[in-house]
Motif scaffolding. Structure first.
Motif, short mmCIF file in Angstrom:
data_model
loop_
_atom_site.label_atom_id
_atom_site.label_comp_id
_atom_site.label_asym_id
_atom_site.label_seq_id
_atom_site.Cartn_x
_atom_site.Cartn_y
_atom_site.Cartn_z
N GLY A 1 -31.92 -81.95 -55.50
CA GLY A 1 -32.22 -82.43 -54.40
C GLY A 1 -32.17 -82.15 -53.15
N ALA A 2 -31.46 -80.73 -53.18
CA ALA A 2 -31.13 -79.91 -51.64
C ALA A 2 -32.51 -79.13 -51.36
N GLY A 3 -33.33 -79.02 -52.09
CA GLY A 3 -34.39 -78.33 -51.46
C GLY A 3 -34.74 -77.07 -51.97
N ARG A 4 -34.35 -76.76 -53.41
CA ARG A 4 -34.56 -75.63 -54.07
C ARG A 4 -35.93 -75.45 -54.29
N SER A 5 -37.03 -76.06 -54.42
CA SER A 5 -38.39 -76.06 -54.68
C SER A 5 -39.17 -75.78 -53.35
N THR A 6 -38.59 -76.25 -52.23
CA THR A 6 -39.27 -75.91 -50.95
C THR A 6 -38.87 -74.50 -50.55
N ALA A 7 -37.62 -74.07 -50.62
CA ALA A 7 -37.13 -72.70 -50.27
C ALA A 7 -38.16 -71.60 -51.32
N ALA A 8 -38.34 -72.20 -52.56
CA ALA A 8 -38.97 -71.21 -53.50
C ALA A 8 -40.29 -71.05 -52.98
N LYS A 9 -40.86 -72.21 -52.60
CA LYS A 9 -42.20 -72.40 -52.23
C LYS A 9 -42.52 -71.40 -50.97
N CYS A 10 -41.62 -71.47 -49.98
CA CYS A 10 -41.59 -70.59 -48.88
C CYS A 10 -41.47 -69.21 -49.06
N LEU A 11 -40.69 -68.88 -50.12
CA LEU A 11 -40.99 -67.23 -50.45
C LEU A 11 -42.17 -66.99 -51.19
#
Length: 297
Positions: A24-34
């Motif tokens: 829930g801390a944003g792992r998927s968002t960080a991965a999408k950014c990379l």
């Protein structure tokens, strides 16, 4: 468990970033950014397969030069496998970085409740029970992280901006510093590596003509640095940071967050952060400047 050795010959070993952290801390968002930055992203790859993924990247003839792996640590054996894989990568001289997404319990509870989903580790208990179990399980990994990002007060766009600031550069600097001003009354930044306390300086808040301004204004900055000890503190702390930075480079640590605090995060910490970030940039350290609490009053 024995991982397969990484046989790369003359092939270039890919850059490797491991993204982990609280659910829930944003792992998927960080991965999408990379992924948007051109990284080859693998989500929920079993940790035991990370060395194999790096080996395949090395055999791709340069087609896979940067790999990001999202790991979701939900069990003790899973975590043990990750630790063994990291040790294996280090033995093979593979450069890897760990990005850890952190968030407060309150923020995580709100996020899980908003999507009406249980925490993956709560079992028959409450969301907070799952969060506590996961935080305990990830404690060691968080300590090993090269970059910790606290997403408690960040929206999706702000998290992407932070990831862009760290990874969008064409070349990787030796050391990248985030200098963050903050107010103690709003709490310590949880992602700080070093904390500087500016409350030993007189507070411009008690000067009526300066109260409406911030440390970005020349009048406030001049007032702060005219106080006894302010310039000396800046000079000596900059020298100390040079010593620390040299040690970080030797240890392979590429990211450091320096939190500069005063009471409200509006005057003294902002002025000091501005000067400190300029000094670091002048020493060749790539620096990102953030004023966390300015404007909250």
């Amino acid at each position: 468990m024995t991982n397969t050795p990484i046989e790369t010959g003359e092939a270039a070993i890919p850059e490797l970033v491991i993204i982990s952290g609280m659910s829930g801390a944003g792992r998927s968002t960080a991965a999408k950014c990379l992924e948007d930055l051109g990284w080859f992203v693998v989500d929920n790859l079993p940790p035991a397969l990370i060395p194999t993924m790096v080996e395949l990247g090395a055999r791709s003839q340069g087609n896979v030069a940067r790999i990001a792996v999202v790991v979701d640590v939900r069990g003790r054996r899973f975590f043990d496998n990750l630790r063994e894989s990291l040790a294996d990568l280090e033995a093979k001289h593979v450069t890897r970085r760990i990005v850890f997404l952190e968030s407060s319990d309150d923020a995580l509870v709100r996020r899980f409740e908003s999507v009406r989903r249980p925490h993956p580790l709560q079992g028959d208990g409450r969301i907070v029970d799952g969060i506590a179990a996961e935080r305990d399980l990830l404690r060691e990994l968080r300590g090993d992280a090269d970059l910790v990002i606290d997403t408690s007060s960040l929206n999706v766009h702000e998290l992407r901006a932070k990831m862009d600031a760290q990874f969008a550069g064409e070349s990787e600097p030796e050391l990248r510093a985030t200098v963050m001003s903050f107010g103690y009354k709003y709490g310590l930044p949880v992602d700080a590596d070093l904390v500087v306390d500016c409350r030993f300086l007189p507070n411009p808040h008690w000067v009526p003509e300066l109260r409406p301004f911030t440390g970005l204004n020349e009048e406030v900055s001049d007032y702060v640095f005219d106080q006894p000890g302010a310039k000396e503190f800046l000079n000596q702390y900059t020298e100390l940071l040079q010593l620390i930075a040299a040690g970080y480079r030797r240890e392979g640590k590429r990211y450091v967050t320096i939190a500069v605090g005063c009471t409200g995060g509006k005057h003294r910490s902002v002025a000091m952060s501005e000067k400190l970030s300029a000094r670091l940039a002048g020493e060749g350290v790539e620096t990102v400047l953030v004023h966390r609490d300015m404007g909250r009053e």
